[in-house]
Scaffold this active site. Structure first.
Site, PDB file in Angstrom:
ATOM      1  N   ASP A   1       0.875  -1.170   0.000  1.00 54.51           N
ATOM      2  CA  ASP A   1       0.000   0.000   0.000  1.00 54.51           C
ATOM      3  C   ASP A   1       0.912   1.220   0.000  1.00 54.51           C
ATOM      4  OD1 ASP A   1      -2.061   1.764   0.192  1.00 54.51           O
ATOM      5  OD2 ASP A   1      -2.796   1.078   2.130  1.00 54.51           O
TER       6      ASP A   1
ATOM      7  N   ASP B   1       0.215  -3.847   7.199  1.00 52.62           N
ATOM      8  CA  ASP B   1       0.207  -3.512   8.624  1.00 52.62           C
ATOM      9  C   ASP B   1      -1.202  -3.374   9.178  1.00 52.62           C
ATOM     10  OD1 ASP B   1      -0.646  -1.198   7.442  1.00 52.62           O
ATOM     11  OD2 ASP B   1       0.906   0.097   8.286  1.00 52.62           O
TER      12      ASP B   1
ATOM     13  N   ASP C   1      -4.812  -7.510   6.551  1.00 52.36           N
ATOM     14  CA  ASP C   1      -3.662  -7.903   5.737  1.00 52.36           C
ATOM     15  C   ASP C   1      -3.158  -9.313   6.030  1.00 52.36           C
ATOM     16  OD1 ASP C   1      -3.288  -5.650   4.089  1.00 52.36           O
ATOM     17  OD2 ASP C   1      -2.397  -4.539   5.747  1.00 52.36           O
TER      18      ASP C   1
ATOM     19  N   ASN D   1      37.189 -35.743  -3.318  1.00 54.31           N
ATOM     20  CA  ASN D   1      37.961 -36.630  -2.445  1.00 54.31           C
ATOM     21  C   ASN D   1      37.406 -38.044  -2.433  1.00 54.31           C
ATOM     22  OD1 ASN D   1      39.844 -34.722  -1.688  1.00 54.31           O
ATOM     23  ND2 ASN D   1      38.670 -34.040   0.100  1.00 54.31           N
TER      24      ASN D   1
ATOM     25  N   ASN E   1      37.827 -34.530   7.288  1.00 58.26           N
ATOM     26  CA  ASN E   1      36.494 -33.922   7.171  1.00 58.26           C
ATOM     27  C   ASN E   1      36.271 -32.871   8.253  1.00 58.26           C
ATOM     28  OD1 ASN E   1      33.866 -33.954   5.818  1.00 58.26           O
ATOM     29  ND2 ASN E   1      33.092 -34.724   7.758  1.00 58.26           N
TER      30      ASN E   1
ATOM     31  N   ASP F   1      36.120 -28.550   7.696  1.00 63.34           N
ATOM     32  CA  ASP F   1      34.915 -27.825   8.091  1.00 63.34           C
ATOM     33  C   ASP F   1      35.233 -26.526   8.838  1.00 63.34           C
ATOM     34  OD1 ASP F   1      32.772 -29.209   7.043  1.00 63.34           O
ATOM     35  OD2 ASP F   1      32.721 -30.657   8.676  1.00 63.34           O
TER      36      ASP F   1
END
Length: 844
Positions: free
Chosen positions: A332, A592, A596, A660, A685, A689
């Site tokens: 709006d 708002d 709505d 891998n 691994n 990470d």
């Protein structure tokens, strides 16, 4: 608390006095705080489902619920019992370390999210210990006395104790789009839910009026809670969540094929079954982006925190992706594009001349109405205060979105009068007379064209216009039928100018690939003028009547080319949102108001503001702390940055892990020993990470910010295959150096490949994180430092005191030089392939 349970059973046919007695509460004082605290422990938070935020212990245990990890723990334990307690202990320690790492990240993110949500939590007015207090709705308990007004979300099931012109939207439960009146009283036990006019229900909202309500059911015990359990309803998954699931399914299929094939080959080659099983499981862990949930959560939480710094609060983390992917924003104009400070520009009679009568009666109407507080009435009262002390309010017909007008019944001495204010055509429809310039009343029909000409002239200048009317009456209360035979006094002209930066912001959003569409109830002349001022095409306009005349398929074809929707009914907003989504757009909706909620739910990303009606703020995914498109623009940029960093992790982890594992699977077929031990796979691994945990801090290419992006599993699959194969090429080069150059034994081979694999996997993070040459797009400091730290650790680990525990041995300098050359060549090749990849798949 048996009396509480009895009160909850069939509360609509029980006398109110009995309900109050059974719940140990009263209208005047409500519940004591200690009683409320006890009931909160018994009944739990007033939410439809248990909170998804785990406590620390549960969150820690949650890190070890992956079936692959559980199998790995079982197999390691079995290995411990059979022959190798040291290796099994190391495997278990690595699994534990990985879980703790994920826990640490998710716990911090969870705390951040909780703090952000507390900023925008929906609260309600409750009578506690004789005082009116505002409480979060999740703290309500049976026996609480809640005070409601227009715009309130109803926080639980309960009985109406007092009401004044109470109208409630129950579409959530009954599907009925028109508000229903609620009032005190009792109805028979067998009365259907839709006819219980003495009750209100969780999930519905107040359209107009006020009430005091006794809450009798909360959370899952409410009608909405029962419905939710029966349908197992949950918020619709975002595109991001659906993408994660599709990606997870793809990885799972790939993992199963690899694990079964490699396990079968190793058994066929007569290697120990337990070792082969551990090796296959370790491969599965290596192939799977184990920390994906934690990193996604951490990245989104960091993004949410950065968005909060820009006055944008994210209620649902997954909506950040939709926020960044959004290419259509519906809004709006009031408050978002305009200043939101309505001013009375003029009060005109039927001929367009200034009129004190119009101003005075508008002031009366605004001063004595008791419904939803709104900026128009505030502007009328504050514009020029008038003395109305001689007047008294008798009754009221509150505004609703069907009638589009508000009437009050007022008394001044012996005179009683109805004063009505509302949309021009709505008020004209109930008028038969008009007030002439000389103060005499004349028939409306001969002058109605003149009135409409004034209305059109004012509207074409972008001003909003209301009509004001009156009628003397002897009625003691108002009924809807009393709005008839009124005398039109004239028009009230209201001004809410555009914000100074509105046009610039709309252009900035367009540059980001987000087109604005205005959805307003204002007439088409006003809407067209506002669009013109914003640099939009005022001819690309569709009215509510035209929308009504189109079926869903036709509407989906039309909406993409329309920039302004004017004279839109509240129930048409949701239909427009769905039509835009059906035409292929990712749609955001800013709302708002009281009406709505459905449109906010229908949008890909529902956006509200901190001062919105409870029903709107509760339905929104994102809440703006400032009612401004500029704030929204900042949020879009941050949302795209957050999504980009999430995708970076997926690309890095999958390509490196796939390469891998592809290399390892090939090596396992022709080597007379396992190419890496299970504990070495898991250690690699875990270490790779570590840099990826800092990806949330990284810088993002301008291309990611410049236009919307969507989750694309096919693009991820292409990237994984291309860069995974590239990684394997250099892995096999390493194998050649180790086998034919060094004539390495099993321990030397494993050590050499571990070092090369870890070095290449960490350095490649810096390369694939950007589409540009890495030296022109440097990483963030945390990402760079963590990458260098892991690289350094990989180089010194074979020479450290713990090398033997992991099966590593020192390597000759000649191999280290060869490895450096291989990694350097890999990095150079990755830059070349990256450039070619993005040139070939420029839209990926």
């Amino acid at each position: 608390m048996s009396s509480t349970a009895e009160a909850q059973a069939s509360f609509w046919d029980v006398p109110v006095a009995d309900l109050l007695r059974d719940l140990h509460t009263s209208r005047e004082t409500g519940l004591p705080e200690d009683v409320a605290a006890t009931r909160l422990r018994i009944h739990g938070p007033n939410t439809l489902r248990a909170t998804t935020r785990f406590g620390p212990l549960r969150l820690l245990l949650h890190q070890f619920t992956s079936p692959i990890e559980l199998l790995l723990v079982v197999a390691a334990t079995l290995s411990w019992a059979l022959h190798d307690s040291t290796d099994a202990a190391i495997i278990l320690c690595i699994v534990l370390a990985s879980g703790v790492l994920g826990f640490w990240q998710e716990q911090g993110a969870s705390t951040t999210i909780a703090k952000l949500l507390a900023v925008v939590e929906v609260s309600t007015t409750v009578v506690r210990a004789g005082q009116q207090v505002r409480l979060p709705v999740d703290r309500l308990v049976p026996g609480d006395i809640v005070l409601l007004q227009a715009g309130s979300s109803i926080p639980g099931d309960g009985r109406v104790l007092e009401s004044r012109d109470l109208q409630v939207n129950e579409a959530t439960l009954t599907g009925e789009t028109f508000p229903v009146e609620k009032r005190p009283g009792a109805v028979p036990s067998a009365t259907p839910l839709g006819q219980r006019w003495n009750c209100v229900f969780m999930g519905t909202s107040v359209v107009s009026g006020t009430a005091a309500v006794l809450i009798t059911r909360t959370g899952g015990a409410t009608e909405l809670g029962h419905l939710s359990q029966l349908t197992q309803s949950r918020a619709a998954a975002t595109e991001f969540e659906r993408g994660i699931r599709r990606f997870g399914a793809f990885l799972m299929d790939l993992t199963v094929v690899f694990v079964l094939a490699i396990f079968a080959v190793n058994v066929y080659l007569a290697r120990p079954v337990v070792d082969a099983f551990l090796f296959a499981l370790a491969l599965a862990v290596g192939l799977t982006p184990q920390l994906l949930p934690a990193i996604v959560t951490v990245t989104l939480a960091r993004g949410a925190r950065r968005m909060a710094e820009r006055r944008v609060i994210v209620k649902r983390l997954a909506s950040i992706e939709n926020f960044g992917s959004m290419d259509v924003l519906c809004s709006d104009k009031t408050g978002t594009l305009t200043e939101g400070r309505v001013r009375v520009r003029a009060a005109l009679d039927i001929g367009g001349v200034d009129s004190e009568a119009v101003l005075f009666h508008a002031f009366l109407n605004a001063s004595f109405q008791t419904g939803y507080a709104n900026p128009i009435d505030a502007a009328i009262r504050e514009g020029r205060p008038l003395d109305v002390s001689a007047w008294r309010r008798v009754d009221e017909l509150p505004y609703d979105f069907t009638r589009k007008r508000l009437s009050v019944l007022l008394q001044n001495g012996d005179a009683t009068v109805i004063v009505t204010k509302g949309a021009v055509e709505s008020v004209l429809s109930v008028c038969t007379l008009a007030l002439g310039a000389d103060g005499s009343e004349v028939p409306l029909q001969p002058v109605i064209d003149r009135v409409r000409a004034v209305y059109a002239s004012v509207s074409a200048q972008g001003f909003r216009t209301l009509a004001v009317a009156r009628r003397p009456t002897s009625a003691a209360m108002l009924q809807p039928g009393d709005e008839r035979d009124l005398t039109l006094l004239g028009l009230l002209v209201l001004d809410d100018p555009l914000k100074a930066d509105a046009a610039t912001t709309v252009a900035s959003l367009a540059a980001l690939g987000v087109s604005l569409k205005i959805i307003t109830g204002d007439n088409q002349l006003v809407a067209a003028e506002i669009a013109r001022q914003l640099g939009m095409d005022p001819r690309a306009l569709l009215t509510g009547a035209q929308v009504h005349g189109l079926n869903d398929d036709a509407l989906a074809l039309r909406v993409a080319d329309v920039e302004v929707f004017a004279e839109i009914e509240p129930n048409q907003k949701e239909r427009l949102i769905r039509a835009l989504r059906a035409s292929g757009h990712v749609v955001g909706y800013i709302g708002d108001g009281i009406n709505d909620g459905p449109a906010l739910h229908a949008a890909d990303v529902g956006i509200s503001v901190q001062g919105a009606a409870d029903v709107a703020k509760g339905a929104a995914d994102i809440v703006l702390l400032e009612h401004s498109l500029r704030t929204l623009e900042d949020g879009v940029r941050e949302g795209r940055r957050t999504f980009a960093n999430t995708i970076k992790y997926v690309l890095m982890a999958t390509s490196a892990n796939f390469g891998n594992m592809f290399s390892m699977a090939g090596a396992a077929l022709w080597l007379p020993f396992l190419p890496l031990l299970p504990k070495q796979i898991l250690l690699a691994n875990l270490l790779t990470d570590v840099p990826e945990l800092t990806i949330a801090t990284d810088r993002v290419d301008d291309e990611w910010i410049a236009r919307p992006h969507r989750w694309d599993v096919e693009a991820i699959r292409r990237f994984m295959i291309v860069f995974g194969i590239l990684s394997s090429v250099f892995d096999y080069a390493t194998f050649a150096v180790l086998v034919w150059g060094m004539h390495a034994n099993a321990d030397e081979f494993r050590t050499g490949w571990f070092v090369e694999s870890l070095a290449s996997a960490t350095l490649i993070v810096l390369i694939v994180r950007t589409r540009h040459p890495v030296l022109t797009r440097l990483p963030s400091q945390p990402l760079l430092l963590s990458t260098l730290a892991v690289l350094g650790l990989s180089l010194v680990l074979p020479f450290s005191p713990v090398a033997g525990l992991f099966g590593f041995v020192p390597l000759p300098a000649s191999f280290m030089l060869s490895m450096a050359a291989i990694v350097a060549a890999y990095a150079a090749a990755a830059e070349v392939v990256k450039r070619a990849f993005y040139r070939r798949f420029a839209r990926s």
